[in-house]
Design an enzyme around this catalytic site. Structure first.
Site, PDB file in Angstrom:
ATOM      1  NE  ARG A  61      -3.989   1.983   2.243  1.00  0.00           N
ATOM      2  CZ  ARG A  61      -4.314   2.746   3.296  1.00  0.00           C
ATOM      3  NH1 ARG A  61      -3.699   2.586   4.452  1.00  0.00           N
ATOM      4  NH2 ARG A  61      -5.257   3.655   3.180  1.00  0.00           N
ATOM      5  CG  HIS A  65      -1.333   5.404  -0.154  1.00  0.00           C
ATOM      6  ND1 HIS A  65      -1.942   5.727   1.039  1.00  0.00           N
ATOM      7  CD2 HIS A  65      -2.244   4.659  -0.823  1.00  0.00           C
ATOM      8  CE1 HIS A  65      -3.166   5.188   1.085  1.00  0.00           C
ATOM      9  NE2 HIS A  65      -3.358   4.527  -0.030  1.00  0.00           N
ATOM     10  CG  ASP A  66       6.337   6.868  -3.313  1.00  0.00           C
ATOM     11  OD1 ASP A  66       6.304   8.123  -3.282  1.00  0.00           O
ATOM     12  OD2 ASP A  66       7.349   6.232  -3.659  1.00  0.00           O
ATOM     13  CB  VAL A  69       1.401  11.710  -3.826  1.00  0.00           C
ATOM     14  CG1 VAL A  69       1.571  13.162  -3.419  1.00  0.00           C
ATOM     15  CG2 VAL A  69       0.120  11.129  -3.239  1.00  0.00           C
ATOM     16  N   GLY A  71       4.213  10.982  -8.541  1.00  0.00           N
ATOM     17  CA  GLY A  71       5.031   9.874  -9.033  1.00  0.00           C
ATOM     18  C   GLY A  71       5.698   9.083  -7.921  1.00  0.00           C
ATOM     19  CB  SER A  75       6.739  12.197  -1.935  1.00  0.00           C
ATOM     20  OG  SER A  75       5.670  11.460  -2.501  1.00  0.00           O
ATOM     21  CG  ASN A  93      -0.922   8.519   3.452  1.00  0.00           C
ATOM     22  OD1 ASN A  93      -1.322   7.494   2.887  1.00  0.00           O
ATOM     23  ND2 ASN A  93      -0.268   9.477   2.824  1.00  0.00           N
ATOM     24  CG  HIS A 192      -8.188  -3.637  -1.299  1.00  0.00           C
ATOM     25  ND1 HIS A 192      -9.214  -2.722  -1.379  1.00  0.00           N
ATOM     26  CD2 HIS A 192      -7.060  -2.908  -1.113  1.00  0.00           C
ATOM     27  CE1 HIS A 192      -8.720  -1.486  -1.259  1.00  0.00           C
ATOM     28  NE2 HIS A 192      -7.417  -1.574  -1.104  1.00  0.00           N
ATOM     29  CB  THR A 193      -6.106 -10.590  -2.338  1.00  0.00           C
ATOM     30  OG1 THR A 193      -6.046 -11.939  -1.885  1.00  0.00           O
ATOM     31  CG2 THR A 193      -4.689 -10.187  -2.724  1.00  0.00           C
ATOM     32  CG  ASP A 239      -9.525 -12.400   0.818  1.00  0.00           C
ATOM     33  OD1 ASP A 239     -10.614 -12.959   1.112  1.00  0.00           O
ATOM     34  OD2 ASP A 239      -8.635 -12.957   0.155  1.00  0.00           O
ATOM     35  CB  THR A 242      -6.969 -16.357   1.902  1.00  0.00           C
ATOM     36  OG1 THR A 242      -7.398 -15.704   0.686  1.00  0.00           O
ATOM     37  CG2 THR A 242      -7.483 -17.776   1.924  1.00  0.00           C
ATOM     38  CG  ASP A 247      -6.211 -15.762  -2.399  1.00  0.00           C
ATOM     39  OD1 ASP A 247      -6.810 -14.667  -2.387  1.00  0.00           O
ATOM     40  OD2 ASP A 247      -6.294 -16.575  -1.464  1.00  0.00           O
TER      41      ASP A 247
HETATM   42  C1  HEM Z   1      -9.105   1.467  -6.014  1.00  0.00           C
HETATM   43  C2  HEM Z   1      -9.011   2.410  -5.096  1.00  0.00           C
HETATM   44  C3  HEM Z   1      -8.573   2.112  -3.692  1.00  0.00           C
HETATM   45  C4  HEM Z   1      -9.208   2.534  -2.568  1.00  0.00           C
HETATM   46  C5  HEM Z   1     -10.466   3.394  -2.493  1.00  0.00           C
HETATM   47  C6  HEM Z   1      -8.470   1.992  -1.449  1.00  0.00           C
HETATM   48  C7  HEM Z   1      -8.788   2.219  -0.129  1.00  0.00           C
HETATM   49  C8  HEM Z   1      -8.226   1.557   0.949  1.00  0.00           C
HETATM   50  C9  HEM Z   1      -8.637   1.711   2.301  1.00  0.00           C
HETATM   51  C10 HEM Z   1      -9.725   2.642   2.802  1.00  0.00           C
HETATM   52  C11 HEM Z   1      -7.891   0.856   3.050  1.00  0.00           C
HETATM   53  C12 HEM Z   1      -7.986   0.649   4.570  1.00  0.00           C
HETATM   54  C13 HEM Z   1      -7.273   1.777   5.271  1.00  0.00           C
HETATM   55  C14 HEM Z   1      -7.615   1.848   6.744  1.00  0.00           C
HETATM   56  O1  HEM Z   1      -8.776   1.634   7.093  1.00  0.00           O
HETATM   57  O2  HEM Z   1      -6.709   2.153   7.536  1.00  0.00           O
HETATM   58  C15 HEM Z   1      -6.994   0.175   2.159  1.00  0.00           C
HETATM   59  C16 HEM Z   1      -6.061  -0.763   2.535  1.00  0.00           C
HETATM   60  C17 HEM Z   1      -5.180  -1.355   1.678  1.00  0.00           C
HETATM   61  N1  HEM Z   1      -4.982  -1.023   0.350  1.00  0.00           N
HETATM   62 FE1  HEM Z   1      -6.220   0.074  -0.787  1.00  0.00          FE
HETATM   63  N2  HEM Z   1      -7.428   1.259  -1.917  1.00  0.00           N
HETATM   64  C18 HEM Z   1      -7.438   1.307  -3.275  1.00  0.00           C
HETATM   65  C19 HEM Z   1      -6.498   0.747  -4.129  1.00  0.00           C
HETATM   66  C20 HEM Z   1      -5.390   0.058  -3.708  1.00  0.00           C
HETATM   67  C21 HEM Z   1      -4.274  -0.306  -4.546  1.00  0.00           C
HETATM   68  C22 HEM Z   1      -4.136   0.077  -6.025  1.00  0.00           C
HETATM   69  C23 HEM Z   1      -3.394  -0.985  -3.769  1.00  0.00           C
HETATM   70  C24 HEM Z   1      -2.059  -1.573  -4.136  1.00  0.00           C
HETATM   71  C25 HEM Z   1      -1.707  -1.937  -5.352  1.00  0.00           C
HETATM   72  C26 HEM Z   1      -3.979  -1.071  -2.447  1.00  0.00           C
HETATM   73  C27 HEM Z   1      -3.437  -1.758  -1.404  1.00  0.00           C
HETATM   74  C28 HEM Z   1      -3.989  -1.810  -0.139  1.00  0.00           C
HETATM   75  C29 HEM Z   1      -3.546  -2.716   0.892  1.00  0.00           C
HETATM   76  C30 HEM Z   1      -2.516  -3.809   0.708  1.00  0.00           C
HETATM   77  C31 HEM Z   1      -4.264  -2.415   2.054  1.00  0.00           C
HETATM   78  C32 HEM Z   1      -4.102  -3.033   3.450  1.00  0.00           C
HETATM   79  C33 HEM Z   1      -2.963  -2.315   4.151  1.00  0.00           C
HETATM   80  C34 HEM Z   1      -2.628  -2.814   5.549  1.00  0.00           C
HETATM   81  O3  HEM Z   1      -3.185  -3.809   6.023  1.00  0.00           O
HETATM   82  O4  HEM Z   1      -1.764  -2.171   6.192  1.00  0.00           O
HETATM   83  N3  HEM Z   1      -5.152  -0.400  -2.445  1.00  0.00           N
HETATM   84  N4  HEM Z   1      -7.206   0.634   0.879  1.00  0.00           N
END
Ligand code: HEM
Ligand code: NAG
Length: 319
Positions: A61, A65-66, A69, A71, A75, A93, A192-193, A239, A242, A247
């Protein structure tokens, strides 16, 4: 007649092109200057995941997020120091982005093998790839050669990173703004898997929405109280099947209306991306191939190269 003068102008023009707009990332960028960068990053990520499986999700993640913003320029790693305002306290963040201490460990490991050579932005890109692989996902060759920013933008972090309240058109346009297609967006959402979200990110969905499986909503309500301000930071897996394995179950969940975030379920809600979610849910190899292609595209977002930016010594501050 080709005078030495016109020749020089031409040479200067080519050099300018090479130096700026045509500077490209490449998979062998450190093959001479730091051939051990991959083993150093990999060992540090491996030991962090051995301590806590979630950290793989957190690192993936951070890379996202890097890149969204200004590129992929490291940052997001800059601390707020004195009058310098970084991105760590931007809404997407704050109380949420994590893994910065692990990035420090990764950077230290890399500095031990080749001091002053590898950028924080590149180290994070490799760490994101390694996290996916260690948690059971596909592998790929990462493109490298990014340099680190001397600036950050809290406001761009607030604007560019989509919130979980986004609907499908919002999601498509925020990825389009980074040069990523709707197809890339759906594939990258498969991240988000793995990982967890806070109650505050999905409270409205589990109490108020109708495109959610009733048993799933009830389960999540068990650890996420209705009243805002209570249990805001309680965690649930993105997810439900799992959460520490990379996956395609994320897409299977969407088909049974068990996406955790409002934005997740938008990808399968009777709209233009339903077919792609179905395809990924039935076909893990299609998902893996598209995810890899989209990760490489995301990693290509507006890097600083050549003599732009710097190789930060400490990822938390500019040199
Ligand atoms: C499509 C738009 C996206 C939205 C609206 C979104 C939103 C979010 C939100 C709200 C969370 C939970 C944050 C929290 O409650 O603290 C989250 C977690 C996460 N996001 Fe996304 N996300 C998106 C796309 C992505 C992308 C493109 C990636 C990586 C390629 C990603 C990877 C992750 C990961 C791995 C987590 C879990 C992080 C952790 O457990 O520390 N997300 N996301
Ligand atoms: C449900 O929706 C109502 C009306 O928009 C809102 O006031 C309330 O805060 C929402 N409930 C939750 C738990 O988010």
């Amino acid at each position: 007649m080709s005078s030495p003068f016109s020749m020089n102008l031409f040479t200067v023009f080519i050099l300018l092109l090479l130096g700026s707009s045509y500077a490209q990332l490449s998979t062998d960028f450190y093959s001479k200057s730091c051939p051990n960068v991959f083993s150093a990053v990999r060992a540090a990520v491996q030991s962090a995941i051995a301590r806590e499986k979630r950290i793989g999700a957190s690192l993936l993640r951070l890379h996202f997020h890097d890149c969204f913003v200004n590129g992929c320029d490291g940052s997001i790693l800059l601390d707020d120091i004195g009058s310098f305002i970084g991105e760590k306290n931007a809404l997407p963040n704050r109380n949420s982005a994590r893994g910065f201490d692990v990035v420090d460990n990764i950077k230290s490991a890399v500095e031990r093998v080749c001091p002053g050579v590898v950028s924080c932005a590149d180290a994070l890109t490799i760490a994101a790839r390694d996290s996916v692989v260690i948690l059971g996902g596909p592998t790929w060759n990462v493109k490298l050669g990014r340099r680190d920013a001397r600036t950050a933008s809290q406001s761009a972090a607030n604007t560019n990173i989509p919130p979980p309240t986004s609907n499908l058109p919002n999601l498509i346009s925020s990825f389009q703004a980074q040069g990523l297609s709707a197809r890339d967006m759906v594939a990258l959402s498969g991240a988000h898997t793995i990982g967890l979200a806070r109650c505050t990110s999905f409270r409205n969905r589990i109490y108020n929405e109708t495109n959610i499986a009733a048993t799933f909503a009830r389960t999540r309500q068990g650890n996420c109280p209705r009243t805002p301000g209570t249990g805001d930071n309680n965690l649930a897996p993105l997810d439900l099947q799992t959460p520490t394995t990379f996956d395609n179950n994320y897409y299977k969940n969407l088909i049974v209306q068990s996406g955790l975030l409002h934005s997740d379920q938008q990808l399968f809600n009777g709209g233009s991306t339903d077919f792609q979610v179905r395809s990924y849910s039935n076909n893990p190899s299609t998902f893996n191939a598209d995810f890899v292609a989209a990760m490489i595209k995301m990693g290509d977002i507006r890097p600083l190269t050549g003599s732009n930016g710097e190789i930060r010594r400490n990822c938390r501050r500019t040199n």
